[in-house]
Design an enzyme around this catalytic site. Sequence first.
Site, PDB file in Angstrom:
ATOM      1  N   HIS A 153       0.873  -1.171   0.000  1.00  0.00           N
ATOM      2  CA  HIS A 153       0.000   0.000   0.000  1.00  0.00           C
ATOM      3  C   HIS A 153       0.910   1.221   0.000  1.00  0.00           C
ATOM      4  O   HIS A 153       2.023   1.172   0.535  1.00  0.00           O
ATOM      5  CB  HIS A 153      -0.871   0.027   1.258  1.00  0.00           C
ATOM      6  CG  HIS A 153      -1.883  -1.072   1.265  1.00  0.00           C
ATOM      7  ND1 HIS A 153      -2.914  -1.126   0.357  1.00  0.00           N
ATOM      8  CD2 HIS A 153      -2.006  -2.149   2.034  1.00  0.00           C
ATOM      9  CE1 HIS A 153      -3.620  -2.204   0.584  1.00  0.00           C
ATOM     10  NE2 HIS A 153      -3.090  -2.860   1.597  1.00  0.00           N
ATOM     11  N   ALA A 202      12.788 -22.193   6.733  1.00  0.00           N
ATOM     12  CA  ALA A 202      11.503 -21.952   7.386  1.00  0.00           C
ATOM     13  C   ALA A 202      11.508 -20.595   8.106  1.00  0.00           C
ATOM     14  O   ALA A 202      12.509 -20.213   8.724  1.00  0.00           O
ATOM     15  CB  ALA A 202      11.229 -23.072   8.386  1.00  0.00           C
ATOM     16  N   LYS A 219      19.358 -14.328   4.427  1.00  0.00           N
ATOM     17  CA  LYS A 219      20.745 -14.196   3.953  1.00  0.00           C
ATOM     18  C   LYS A 219      21.219 -15.571   3.500  1.00  0.00           C
ATOM     19  O   LYS A 219      20.797 -16.591   4.070  1.00  0.00           O
ATOM     20  CB  LYS A 219      21.660 -13.738   5.096  1.00  0.00           C
ATOM     21  CG  LYS A 219      21.285 -12.402   5.712  1.00  0.00           C
ATOM     22  CD  LYS A 219      22.182 -11.310   5.178  1.00  0.00           C
ATOM     23  CE  LYS A 219      22.136 -10.048   5.985  1.00  0.00           C
ATOM     24  NZ  LYS A 219      21.135  -9.085   5.678  1.00  0.00           N
TER      25      LYS A 219
HETATM   26  C1  LIG Z   1      17.203 -23.976   5.626  1.00  0.00           C
HETATM   27  C2  LIG Z   1      17.364 -25.457   5.979  1.00  0.00           C
HETATM   28  C3  LIG Z   1      17.007 -26.329   4.785  1.00  0.00           C
HETATM   29  C4  LIG Z   1      18.867 -25.546   6.279  1.00  0.00           C
HETATM   30  O1  LIG Z   1      19.194 -26.829   6.684  1.00  0.00           O
HETATM   31  P1  LIG Z   1      20.762 -27.149   6.960  1.00  0.00           P
HETATM   32  O2  LIG Z   1      21.565 -26.944   5.728  1.00  0.00           O
HETATM   33  O3  LIG Z   1      20.799 -28.508   7.562  1.00  0.00           O
HETATM   34  O4  LIG Z   1      21.182 -25.984   7.972  1.00  0.00           O
HETATM   35  P2  LIG Z   1      22.006 -26.109   9.320  1.00  0.00           P
HETATM   36  O5  LIG Z   1      21.196 -26.841  10.335  1.00  0.00           O
HETATM   37  O6  LIG Z   1      23.371 -26.654   9.001  1.00  0.00           O
HETATM   38  O7  LIG Z   1      22.105 -24.583   9.764  1.00  0.00           O
HETATM   39  C5  LIG Z   1      23.108 -23.692   9.307  1.00  0.00           C
HETATM   40  C6  LIG Z   1      22.925 -22.358  10.027  1.00  0.00           C
HETATM   41  O8  LIG Z   1      21.722 -21.725   9.538  1.00  0.00           O
HETATM   42  C7  LIG Z   1      20.790 -21.494  10.599  1.00  0.00           C
HETATM   43  N1  LIG Z   1      19.458 -21.814  10.096  1.00  0.00           N
HETATM   44  C8  LIG Z   1      19.023 -22.976   9.570  1.00  0.00           C
HETATM   45  N2  LIG Z   1      17.743 -22.874   9.199  1.00  0.00           N
HETATM   46  C9  LIG Z   1      17.354 -21.630   9.513  1.00  0.00           C
HETATM   47  C10 LIG Z   1      16.126 -20.933   9.390  1.00  0.00           C
HETATM   48  N3  LIG Z   1      15.054 -21.511   8.843  1.00  0.00           N
HETATM   49  N4  LIG Z   1      16.069 -19.642   9.798  1.00  0.00           N
HETATM   50  C11 LIG Z   1      17.157 -19.043  10.337  1.00  0.00           C
HETATM   51  N5  LIG Z   1      18.364 -19.664  10.482  1.00  0.00           N
HETATM   52  C12 LIG Z   1      18.440 -20.932  10.079  1.00  0.00           C
HETATM   53  C13 LIG Z   1      21.232 -22.459  11.701  1.00  0.00           C
HETATM   54  O9  LIG Z   1      20.838 -21.991  12.963  1.00  0.00           O
HETATM   55  C14 LIG Z   1      22.713 -22.491  11.521  1.00  0.00           C
HETATM   56  O10 LIG Z   1      23.258 -21.317  12.100  1.00  0.00           O
HETATM   57  P3  LIG Z   1      24.614 -21.397  12.996  1.00  0.00           P
HETATM   58  O11 LIG Z   1      25.675 -21.833  12.021  1.00  0.00           O
HETATM   59  O12 LIG Z   1      24.787 -19.977  13.482  1.00  0.00           O
HETATM   60  O13 LIG Z   1      24.356 -22.392  14.061  1.00  0.00           O
HETATM   61  C15 LIG Z   1      16.484 -25.875   7.188  1.00  0.00           C
HETATM   62  O14 LIG Z   1      17.003 -25.329   8.400  1.00  0.00           O
HETATM   63  C16 LIG Z   1      15.056 -25.399   7.018  1.00  0.00           C
HETATM   64  O15 LIG Z   1      14.650 -24.289   7.388  1.00  0.00           O
HETATM   65  N6  LIG Z   1      14.226 -26.305   6.394  1.00  0.00           N
HETATM   66  C17 LIG Z   1      12.854 -26.024   6.027  1.00  0.00           C
HETATM   67  C18 LIG Z   1      11.910 -26.995   6.751  1.00  0.00           C
HETATM   68  C19 LIG Z   1      10.538 -26.887   6.175  1.00  0.00           C
HETATM   69  O16 LIG Z   1       9.971 -25.806   6.046  1.00  0.00           O
HETATM   70  N7  LIG Z   1       9.979 -28.013   5.815  1.00  0.00           N
HETATM   71  C20 LIG Z   1       8.708 -28.038   5.120  1.00  0.00           C
HETATM   72  C21 LIG Z   1       8.669 -29.210   4.190  1.00  0.00           C
HETATM   73  S1  LIG Z   1       7.969 -28.824   2.601  1.00  0.00           S
END
Ligand SMILES: CC(C)(COP(=O)(O)OP(=O)(O)OC[C@H]1O[C@@H](n2cnc3c(N)ncnc32)[C@H](O)[C@@H]1OP(=O)(O)O)[C@@H](O)C(=O)NCCC(=O)NCCS
Length: 189
Positions: free
Chosen positions: A108, A156, A176
């Site tokens: 908006h 997520a 990021k």
């Molecule tokens: C983004 C994602 C795929 C990353 O998985 P990953 O590669 O295993 O990530 P990691 O666990 O190694 O995390 C790496 C860093 O990112 C951060 N991080 C991971 N997911 C994050 C999120 N969603 N928001 C903010 N920070 C996140 C972690 O805290 C970690 O930070 P650190 O290094 O300071 O500890 C996963 O965290 C996620 O959000 N999956 C989505 C789940 C979902 O929505 N499922 C629905 C099914 S359709």
Amino acid sequence: MFVNIKKKLKNEIENLIFHYRCHNVILDNVEIRGAKYIYCGKNSVIGSGSRLLCWDSYNGEKLEVKPRILIGKNFHATRNLSIQCARCIQIGDNVLVASNVLIIDYNHGMNPNTISYLDNPLELSCGVKIEDGVWIGESVIVLGGVTIGIKSIIGAGSVVTHNVPAYSIAAGNPAKVIKQYDFSRKEWI
Ligand SMILES: CC(C)(COP(=O)(O)OP(=O)(O)OC[C@H]1O[C@@H](n2cnc3c(N)ncnc32)[C@H](O)[C@@H]1OP(=O)(O)O)[C@@H](O)C(=O)NCCC(=O)NCCS
């Protein structure tokens, strides 16, 4: 009253055309507005409670651009996806979207000297582009002007305010890049 009936009938005809055009798309309890501007590729699923809204006028004023929601094939949205479009939201093939996601390409107007922000004209971004193979996690918000590159993953709860390059994992508010795929090592780094 006659105008309302005419408007309702027009919406219903547009919705029928949409369903005919997108005959391979599974739509479960989905609200559609501006159906004539929405295209959906084959074998797509748009989950329950979702909304696909194209605004072609606002507060009675016709928008200068025609909105377009373009969705590729094999698109899968889990449920409660809300796509709100006043310019263009383009989604590629094989995109996966988790629940409770919002994709929006306008604001908006932000002039505070009005009774309600609703009184301001819409401010349109240059649109949103989500490229092939992207996975958008649970409860993500994608704001206007953003491109998410091929095969990227959005964590997520993220709010995507800037472009995300291809083969990247982006997370947080604002989102990021936290990892990128290394093709030589075949892993996310
Ligand atoms: C983004 C994602 C795929 C990353 O998985 P990953 O590669 O295993 O990530 P990691 O666990 O190694 O995390 C790496 C860093 O990112 C951060 N991080 C991971 N997911 C994050 C999120 N969603 N928001 C903010 N920070 C996140 C972690 O805290 C970690 O930070 P650190 O290094 O300071 O500890 C996963 O965290 C996620 O959000 N999956 C989505 C789940 C979902 O929505 N499922 C629905 C099914 S359709």
